[in-house]
Design an enzyme around this catalytic site. Structure first.
Site, PDB file in Angstrom:
ATOM      1  N   HIS A 197       0.836  -1.230   0.000  1.00  0.00           N
ATOM      2  CA  HIS A 197       0.000   0.000   0.000  1.00  0.00           C
ATOM      3  C   HIS A 197       0.863   1.269   0.000  1.00  0.00           C
ATOM      4  CE1 HIS A 197      -3.375  -2.647   1.405  1.00  0.00           C
ATOM      5  NE2 HIS A 197      -2.376  -3.225   2.064  1.00  0.00           N
ATOM      6  N   SER A 200      14.181  20.965 -17.469  1.00  0.00           N
ATOM      7  CA  SER A 200      13.010  21.789 -17.748  1.00  0.00           C
ATOM      8  C   SER A 200      13.450  23.023 -18.525  1.00  0.00           C
ATOM      9  CB  SER A 200      12.357  22.199 -16.426  1.00  0.00           C
ATOM     10  OG  SER A 200      11.594  23.383 -16.595  1.00  0.00           O
ATOM     11  N   LYS A 235      15.527  21.685 -12.323  1.00  0.00           N
ATOM     12  CA  LYS A 235      14.891  20.387 -12.537  1.00  0.00           C
ATOM     13  C   LYS A 235      15.772  19.343 -13.198  1.00  0.00           C
ATOM     14  CE  LYS A 235      11.328  19.280 -11.716  1.00  0.00           C
ATOM     15  NZ  LYS A 235      10.009  19.432 -12.363  1.00  0.00           N
ATOM     16  N   GLU A 266       8.908   7.917 -17.040  1.00  0.00           N
ATOM     17  CA  GLU A 266       7.522   8.359 -17.257  1.00  0.00           C
ATOM     18  C   GLU A 266       7.010   7.924 -18.619  1.00  0.00           C
ATOM     19  OE1 GLU A 266       6.956  12.552 -15.229  1.00  0.00           O
ATOM     20  OE2 GLU A 266       8.936  12.384 -16.153  1.00  0.00           O
TER      21      GLU A 266
END
Ligand code: ARG
Length: 489
Positions: free
Chosen positions: A169, A290, A296, A303
């Site tokens: 979980h 970025s 970043k 992803e």
């Protein structure tokens, strides 16, 4: 009656091969809508390979002379060279790869080429091309999966002693070893590999000879074509065969599940590489930045593996939806199966490569992990099991330890630092100095049964997987990686 072969129309038969009974030529918009050459050109190798075997069979049964066969075979070589170099003009009025190959064959081989389509339909031809393609693509994906398994096993061996918090979980659950962690993904990939072997098996029968749907009156020899093309036998019912894409659905299922595995893994590392978790680091060469925020570093490859999974599941879904309303035999809807197949193969191949780079390049932030381990309740289950050893029924032990955990939290103490007097409040069976015996490393070592996380058990399992996949002793036993197991960085 066949018109003579001329240089017109690339020297091939003028018009469509099926044009005999038509009174006017096809509407241009219909041609544009119905063509598949823009994507099935990718099957040119399979189409030519199948045509070679078909032609040899036609010669064996006396439907082609030796002279015609050699013209056809050398013509097909030329067509293959032409396609390989991108030298074939693709025409929507020639519809698909089958007609392009045939037209170009007639151009190179002359009248002998007009016989290639004897006892064959594009329906069994495309069924053949797709089986050949699936077998080759599944073989290539298999090799990629095996490379990823190899990298995963190496990482597992490298981190075999590292203790990691494991989650259920997404809440801290119990400590495991790094070897166990990577071993979990290796097991998934091993099942993916097995599924891909199943795909190869399910595509092992040759459809050629099914004709349009019901075979042919000509004296063909299906078995010899099948043998020549490396199939283990022939399909048994043409009406079924020309509309059968089960082998493709099996493949897309295997690819979808493989992507589901990669996607979950990618998600885990996206999470674990956040500042908040801080457990995993990817090297700069695998990160992107970025355009606006200078600080970043983003795990875009992970992803995208996660994102592209949706695409592959979509490919699988579109194939199933395509098939679900079809009556027996060939229906033109089936032409729509190819783009899904090609897209899934390309997407999975790319994703496997990225995941392998990630596994090879990642490192665990051992300092941060030690910090997490120093402040956890990961050993609560171990305490309950120790109480079982001391004669307490598990359900009672569970309740006792639950109260101990709550107590430790209110006192802001870790379980490992609870004084004997505190433990005695909850159960009088704890031996003196009990809390000090608790350690995440010992907890892991004690779970050494089959399927458990103890480094020794895990290294044995990682080695067994290596042996199964690569057919030899694991490289770390050869000493190539050394026995020190220090994280490579
Ligand atoms: N381009 C077609 C396909 O991809 C080949 C088979 C066409 N057969 C036919 N009778 N129109 O499925």
């Amino acid at each position: 009656m066949t018109e003579p072969v001329t240089e017109k129309d690339g020297g091939a038969l003028p018009g469509k091969p099926w044009g005999g009974r038509f009174a006017e030529s096809t509407d241009r918009q219909v041609e544009a809508f119905t063509e598949s050459i823009s994507f099935d050109r990718r099957l040119f190798r399979e189409d030519i390979e199948g045509s070679r075997a078909h032609a040899r069979m036609l010669a064996r049964v006396g439907l082609l002379s030796g002279e015609e066969l050699s013209r056809i075979l050398s013509g097909l070589d030329k067509v293959e060279a032409e396609f390989s170099s991108g030298g074939v003009e693709l025409r929507t009025d020639w519809e698909d790869i089958h007609m392009h190959v045939e037209k170009r064959l007639v151009f190179h081989a002359g009248p002998a080429g007009l016989k290639i389509h004897t006892a064959r339909s594009r329906n069994d031809q495309v069924a053949l091309d797709l089986r050949l393609f699936v077998r080759r693509a599944a073989g290539e994906i298999l090799r990629e999966v095996e490379r990823l398994i190899g990298e995963t096993l190496r990482a597992g061996y490298r981190y075999r002693e590292l203790i990691l918090p494991a989650y259920t979980h997404t809440q801290q659950a119990q400590p495991v070893s790094g070897g166990y962690y990577f071993g979990a993904y290796a097991e998934r990939l091993l099942r993916d590999r097995k599924r891909l072997f199943g795909v190869l098996e399910n595509a092992a029968l040759c459809p050629l000879g099914s004709g349009a749907l019901a075979g042919t009156t000509l004296p063909i020899d299906r078995e010899s074509v099948a043998f020549e093309l490396g199939f283990s036998g022939v399909t048994q019912n043409g009406l079924d065969t020309v509309g059968d894409r089960d082998f493709m659905a099996d493949f897309l299922h295997a690819l979808s599940l493989l992507m589901v595995h990669l996607s979950g893994w990618a998600e885990e590392w996206v999470l674990w590489s956040t500042r908040e978790f801080g457990m995993v680091r990817l090297p700069d060469r695998l990160l992107t930045g970025s355009s606006m925020m200078p600080q970043k570093k983003n795990p875009d490859i992970l992803e995208l593996v996660r994102g592209k999974t949706g695409r592959v599941i979509g490919d699988y879904t579109s194939l199933l939806v395509l098939l679900k309303g079809l009556p027996l035999s060939y229906n033109r809807d089936l032409q729509e199966d190819k783009e899904a197949l090609f897209d899934a193969v390309d997407t999975v191949a790319g994703s496997l490569g990225m995941m392998r780079l990630a596994v090879e390049g990642m490192s665990f932030e051992t300092g941060r992990i030690a910090e997490i381990l120093s402040k956890t309740e990961l050993l609560a289950t171990d305490i309950a099991e120790d109480l079982v050893r001391l004669g307490v029924p598990f359900r009672e032990a569970h309740a006792i330890v639950g109260r101990i955990v709550a107590h430790a939290a209110t006192k802001n103490l870790t379980l490992e630092s609870l004084p004997d007097d505190d433990l005695k409040l909850f159960c009088d069976r704890f031996p003196p100095g009990y809390a000090a015996t608790l350690s995440p490393a010992r907890s892991v070592t004690r779970r050494s049964h089959t399927g458990g996380p103890a480094p020794e058990t895990v290294v044995r399992r990682l080695g067994a997987i290596w042996q199964e996949v690569f057919g030899e002793a694991p490289e770390w036993r050869g000493g190539a990686e050394g026995e020190e197991g220090a994280p490579r960085s």
